[in-house]
Design a protein around this motif. Sequence first.
Motif, PDB file in Angstrom:
ATOM      1  N   ARG A   1       3.096   8.524  -5.275  1.00  0.00           N
ATOM      2  CA  ARG A   1       4.449   7.848  -4.944  1.00  0.00           C
ATOM      3  C   ARG A   1       4.230   8.239  -3.599  1.00  0.00           C
ATOM      4  O   ARG A   1       4.416   9.461  -3.359  1.00  0.00           O
ATOM      5  CB  ARG A   1       5.327   8.084  -5.884  1.00  0.00           C
ATOM      6  CG  ARG A   1       6.489   7.573  -5.614  1.00  0.00           C
ATOM      7  CD  ARG A   1       7.281   8.333  -6.292  1.00  0.00           C
ATOM      8  NE  ARG A   1       8.116  10.083  -5.914  1.00  0.00           N
ATOM      9  CZ  ARG A   1       8.659   9.945  -5.058  1.00  0.00           C
ATOM     10  NH1 ARG A   1       9.169   9.368  -4.208  1.00  0.00           N
ATOM     11  NH2 ARG A   1       8.772  11.935  -5.153  1.00  0.00           N
ATOM     12  N   CYS A   2       4.826   7.733  -3.035  1.00  0.00           N
ATOM     13  CA  CYS A   2       4.866   7.245  -1.822  1.00  0.00           C
ATOM     14  C   CYS A   2       6.795   7.854  -0.830  1.00  0.00           C
ATOM     15  O   CYS A   2       6.825   7.498  -1.381  1.00  0.00           O
ATOM     16  CB  CYS A   2       4.866   6.085  -0.138  1.00  0.00           C
ATOM     17  SG  CYS A   2       5.910   6.558   1.450  1.00  0.00           S
ATOM     18  N   SER A   3       6.166   9.140  -0.463  1.00  0.00           N
ATOM     19  CA  SER A   3       7.514  10.576  -0.511  1.00  0.00           C
ATOM     20  C   SER A   3       8.593   9.771   0.427  1.00  0.00           C
ATOM     21  O   SER A   3       9.424  10.143   0.593  1.00  0.00           O
ATOM     22  CB  SER A   3       7.396  11.406  -0.048  1.00  0.00           C
ATOM     23  OG  SER A   3       6.463  11.844   1.379  1.00  0.00           O
ATOM     24  N   ALA A   4       7.882   8.511   1.562  1.00  0.00           N
ATOM     25  CA  ALA A   4       8.834   7.942   2.537  1.00  0.00           C
ATOM     26  C   ALA A   4       9.780   6.602   2.016  1.00  0.00           C
ATOM     27  O   ALA A   4      10.763   6.122   1.867  1.00  0.00           O
ATOM     28  CB  ALA A   4       8.112   8.103   3.703  1.00  0.00           C
ATOM     29  N   CYS A   5       9.082   6.162   1.552  1.00  0.00           N
ATOM     30  CA  CYS A   5       9.483   4.663   0.633  1.00  0.00           C
ATOM     31  C   CYS A   5       9.312   4.074  -0.896  1.00  0.00           C
ATOM     32  O   CYS A   5       9.407   3.479  -1.544  1.00  0.00           O
ATOM     33  CB  CYS A   5       8.657   3.573   1.442  1.00  0.00           C
ATOM     34  SG  CYS A   5       6.892   3.157   0.743  1.00  0.00           S
ATOM     35  N   ASN A   6       8.712   5.341  -1.365  1.00  0.00           N
ATOM     36  CA  ASN A   6       8.938   5.607  -2.700  1.00  0.00           C
ATOM     37  C   ASN A   6       8.372   4.580  -3.550  1.00  0.00           C
ATOM     38  O   ASN A   6       7.522   4.057  -4.947  1.00  0.00           O
ATOM     39  CB  ASN A   6      10.108   5.065  -2.819  1.00  0.00           C
ATOM     40  CG  ASN A   6      11.022   6.631  -2.786  1.00  0.00           C
ATOM     41  OD1 ASN A   6      10.399   8.005  -3.249  1.00  0.00           O
ATOM     42  ND2 ASN A   6      12.190   7.008  -2.959  1.00  0.00           N
TER      43      ASN A   6
ATOM     44  N   VAL B   1      -2.526   7.585   3.926  1.00  0.00           N
ATOM     45  CA  VAL B   1      -1.777   6.374   4.476  1.00  0.00           C
ATOM     46  C   VAL B   1      -1.348   5.548   4.027  1.00  0.00           C
ATOM     47  O   VAL B   1      -2.177   4.694   3.267  1.00  0.00           O
ATOM     48  CB  VAL B   1      -2.129   5.943   6.183  1.00  0.00           C
ATOM     49  CG1 VAL B   1      -0.923   5.770   6.753  1.00  0.00           C
ATOM     50  CG2 VAL B   1      -2.584   7.068   7.265  1.00  0.00           C
ATOM     51  N   CYS B   2       0.497   5.632   3.841  1.00  0.00           N
ATOM     52  CA  CYS B   2       1.256   4.623   2.789  1.00  0.00           C
ATOM     53  C   CYS B   2       0.948   3.229   3.205  1.00  0.00           C
ATOM     54  O   CYS B   2       0.937   3.277   4.640  1.00  0.00           O
ATOM     55  CB  CYS B   2       2.601   5.088   2.839  1.00  0.00           C
ATOM     56  SG  CYS B   2       2.987   3.918   1.547  1.00  0.00           S
ATOM     57  N   PRO B   3      -0.215   2.105   2.500  1.00  0.00           N
ATOM     58  CA  PRO B   3      -0.246   0.877   2.663  1.00  0.00           C
ATOM     59  C   PRO B   3       0.842  -0.178   3.082  1.00  0.00           C
ATOM     60  O   PRO B   3       1.099  -1.037   3.826  1.00  0.00           O
ATOM     61  CB  PRO B   3      -1.070   0.268   1.804  1.00  0.00           C
ATOM     62  CG  PRO B   3      -1.069   1.076   0.975  1.00  0.00           C
ATOM     63  CD  PRO B   3      -0.311   2.847   1.620  1.00  0.00           C
ATOM     64  N   LYS B   4       1.972   0.329   2.830  1.00  0.00           N
ATOM     65  CA  LYS B   4       3.186  -0.646   2.451  1.00  0.00           C
ATOM     66  C   LYS B   4       4.124   0.092   4.307  1.00  0.00           C
ATOM     67  O   LYS B   4       4.624  -0.516   4.472  1.00  0.00           O
ATOM     68  CB  LYS B   4       4.404   0.113   0.927  1.00  0.00           C
ATOM     69  CG  LYS B   4       3.405  -0.060  -0.049  1.00  0.00           C
ATOM     70  CD  LYS B   4       3.596  -2.022   0.019  1.00  0.00           C
ATOM     71  CE  LYS B   4       2.922  -1.577  -1.814  1.00  0.00           C
ATOM     72  NZ  LYS B   4       1.545  -1.199  -2.504  1.00  0.00           N
ATOM     73  N   CYS B   5       4.253   1.647   4.093  1.00  0.00           N
ATOM     74  CA  CYS B   5       5.271   2.213   5.211  1.00  0.00           C
ATOM     75  C   CYS B   5       4.835   2.896   5.757  1.00  0.00           C
ATOM     76  O   CYS B   5       5.219   2.649   7.630  1.00  0.00           O
ATOM     77  CB  CYS B   5       6.304   2.391   4.305  1.00  0.00           C
ATOM     78  SG  CYS B   5       5.455   4.244   4.589  1.00  0.00           S
ATOM     79  N   GLY B   6       3.500   3.113   6.055  1.00  0.00           N
ATOM     80  CA  GLY B   6       2.314   3.515   7.532  1.00  0.00           C
ATOM     81  C   GLY B   6       2.694   5.192   7.998  1.00  0.00           C
ATOM     82  O   GLY B   6       2.268   6.042   8.445  1.00  0.00           O
ATOM     83  N   TYR B   7       3.392   5.703   5.976  1.00  0.00           N
ATOM     84  CA  TYR B   7       3.606   6.996   6.493  1.00  0.00           C
ATOM     85  C   TYR B   7       2.404   7.698   6.441  1.00  0.00           C
ATOM     86  O   TYR B   7       1.509   7.364   5.462  1.00  0.00           O
ATOM     87  CB  TYR B   7       5.021   6.939   4.338  1.00  0.00           C
ATOM     88  CG  TYR B   7       4.939   8.837   4.650  1.00  0.00           C
ATOM     89  CD1 TYR B   7       5.509   9.811   5.486  1.00  0.00           C
ATOM     90  CD2 TYR B   7       3.532   9.666   3.593  1.00  0.00           C
ATOM     91  CE1 TYR B   7       5.357  11.099   5.319  1.00  0.00           C
ATOM     92  CE2 TYR B   7       4.305  10.231   3.136  1.00  0.00           C
ATOM     93  CZ  TYR B   7       4.630  11.161   3.849  1.00  0.00           C
ATOM     94  OH  TYR B   7       5.012  12.509   3.902  1.00  0.00           O
ATOM     95  N   HIS B   8       2.352   8.449   7.092  1.00  0.00           N
ATOM     96  CA  HIS B   8       0.965   9.748   6.784  1.00  0.00           C
ATOM     97  C   HIS B   8       0.982  11.009   6.096  1.00  0.00           C
ATOM     98  O   HIS B   8       2.263  11.369   6.752  1.00  0.00           O
ATOM     99  CB  HIS B   8       0.462  10.487   8.666  1.00  0.00           C
ATOM    100  CG  HIS B   8      -0.224   8.605   9.591  1.00  0.00           C
ATOM    101  ND1 HIS B   8       0.785   7.764   9.136  1.00  0.00           N
ATOM    102  CD2 HIS B   8      -1.005   9.081  10.131  1.00  0.00           C
ATOM    103  CE1 HIS B   8      -0.406   7.572   9.805  1.00  0.00           C
ATOM    104  NE2 HIS B   8      -1.337   7.916  10.432  1.00  0.00           N
TER     105      HIS B   8
HETATM  106 ZN   LIG Z   1       5.419   4.726   2.192  1.00  0.00          ZN
END
Ligand SMILES: [Zn+2]
Lengths: 315, 282
Positions: free
Chosen positions: B22-27, B41-48
């Motif tokens: 689970r991406c902690s930036a965009c869930n 790196v989150c493929p949805k929002c780019g969070y590293h």
């Molecule tokens: Zn994300």
Amino acid sequence: MDLEFEKTIIDIESKIAELQKLSAENKLDLSVQIRELKKRAQAYKERVYDGLTAWQRLQVARHPQRPVLQDFISMMFSGFVELHGDRGIADDRALIGGFATLGDYRVVLVGHNKGKTAEENAERNFGMAKPEGYRKALRLFKLAEKWNLPIITFIDTAGAYPGLEAEERGQAEAIAHNLTEMARIQVPIVTLVSGEGGSGGAIGIGVGDVVLMLTNAVYSVISPEGCASILWRDAEHAPEAAEALKITAKSLLEMGVIDEIVTEPAGGAHRDPTQTAEEVRKALQKHLAVLCAKSVPVLLEERFRKYSGMGRFDS
Amino acid sequence: MPWFSRSKDKMPAEKKEDIWVRCSACNAHVYKEEWFANLSVCPKCGYHGRLTCDQRLELLLDPGSFTELNASICPNDPLNFVDGKGRYAEKISATIEETGLRESVKTGYGKINAMPVAVAVMDFRFFGGSLGSGTGEKILRAANYAYDFDLPYIIVSASGGARMQEGMYSLMQMAKTCAGIARLNEKKLPYISVLTDPTAGGVSASYAMMGDVNMSEPGALIAFAGRRVIEQTIKQKLPKNFQTAEYLLEHGFLDLIVLRHEMKDRIHQILTYYRAGRTFRN
Ligand SMILES: [Zn+2]
């Protein structure tokens, strides 16, 4: 401010004052009684101050009547010429410096500028410097190097100022820059922790060839209150944190973090600033004499080795 | 003074679930395989997301080129530190067991697109990447290695700051590591500092800020004092992007923000300028 453990000392001292007044007013000879009381006061002060806990020493280090940089300047130094500003953004009153003379030594003096009154502390931000303060310090260190004058630094701060503009203007970068430059400055550096040595804000002017500490000064990686609120989840545990962090001059001498303790008069520097300044003067002059006799390569090599050796680990 | 403190909501983003991250930036829920293939790196929002030191070394160095130095160094509880939650000594053993690391940094030498470099890579899992005596020792020794063999030095930081359990020995590591960097400067050897999420307190206020080139990744937290401490001091809300890599770039403390998958080539590109200068001067 009266500290809990000082109550008896203060009682005896006021009794002495009473007797002195009585003897003067009534032309009575009470010298025997006064001498006896003074002896008792001295013995009591020594006993109390020898046994202070780390937390109690921290209260002494923060005592509002403890001598601050301006007191040391007027008691020990002559010919002080304050030099203002970082040549960039401002003149930080929390950290000051300039030319000063100590006996035979012409030096550049830099230190945290705590105040004693509310007005002074408002102007000087309780000695908590911003990046421009650390950058002014660096400018003065480089000036000392250019003019071949030894450097004396006085540490007395709760820490570097944690504020919005401080972050914006690079508090971290300013301190890091000082640490890096001080490692190779080509003149001797003597540092005294005179009161509170608060973490990064302290070491930001604290990379001395010799680091001295007054008996009741403290030097810590984090305030005991801050440490307690993180590791104990409760700032009430600050006295335990103070003990665990080993922040006293005695502990730090044993650990090899500092080089020498400058003895405060019994009862603390706030009871006898003149005697305190005298001890500081002697210690500074002694170390300046030794350091100034060294060649630059030797000085820098010894400084590098000193800081390379800091820390304990298994390998 | 109060260094950056870890709070629960700042713990690593990736929950250890079976097949999802689970991406902690965009869930967003992302297949684990996809997440790691994309270098965390989150493929949805780019969070590293945060990397371990081994993942970082794999990312930066040529395969098989890394040789570790001073691997045996580990903390030894010099203060006999006991806090509200127990003995530091016991936490050291537990952390070594749990992470397979012996300190909060791995150091050594390797190659970036065939160019030899000395490296130090921190790991947030080991006491929050804090600056222990052993951490400072390894970072200094790697700097000395770069000095002795004329190598560029690259440090990747990931740290909450000082290690309180080592008291003043921890604070002294700031002066110690900077002394190593100062000698590299004297010898005109390049030092590239990569400040990753998070780089705070005593680490940001020492070697991490002293790169000839300071680089970071999108969204990384870079701070001196902790956000809450500042809010308590100034009693006002802080800007939303306060203490992010973007904020530091805007205020002049970073040279560039680099996407993770471009970082190796970008460091190499920068070092070719150093090499060009050397060749030209000789
Ligand atoms: Zn994300």
